[in-house]
Write a protein that holds these residues in place. Structure first.
Motif: not given
Length: 159
Positions: A62, A66, A85, A89
């Motif tokens: 993450f 992210h 994504s 995450l």
């Protein structure tokens, strides 16, 4: 221009030769670590070559990938954004079922592979030193885990 830490100059030479073969001019800028790191964190680079070795094989991607981490001083240095994504995450942090979470990791890795915000060139060898007091030591592909070794009671140093 590729920004390199001094220890990666050999890789820079290989990259320069590969770029030249396909018609790309590349110049390197070898820097001392403190200067390199500041330019890296300030994103003052077009491309960068560095060695990344997470200390924990069970890392949480993450913080690195992210899109919310694409901020000054954040860990999403390439500035990668992908809606699917991002959703994965977040869900991976909330899912307790190993099989479901692993499926999400696999999907995330497929997206990462296809979009390639990072090019992984090498994976270095890791040396592990342990005192001979430790028994049952196993070094796995994921590293050394504390459940893999023990110390006999007579070899404990601090009680």
């Amino acid at each position: 221009r590729v920004v390199l830490g001094r220890h990666l100059e050999a890789i820079g030479a290989l990259l320069r030769d590969a770029c030249k073969r396909v018609g790309i001019r590349m110049s390197e800028a070898p820097l001392e670590w403190s200067v390199f790191y500041q330019q890296f964190k300030d994103r003052k680079w077009e491309s960068v070559c560095l060695y990344n070795s997470p200390s924990d094989p069970w890392m949480d991607p993450f913080e690195e990938w992210h899109s919310s981490q694409d901020v000054p001083g954040g860990n999403n240095e390439p500035g990668w954004h992908n809606k699917e994504s991002d959703e994965l995450l977040v869900k991976m942090r909330e899912e307790f079922d190993d099989d479901k979470r692993n499926a999400m990791f696999h999907r995330f890795n497929r997206i990462f592979h296809e979009e390639q915000p990072f090019t992984l060139l090498v994976h270095g060898k890791v040396g592990v030193l342990m005192n001979k007091r430790f028994q049952g030591v196993q070094i796995r592909g994921t590293g050394r885990q504390p459940v893999d070794f023990w110390v006999k009671p007579e070899d404990v140093l601090h009680r």
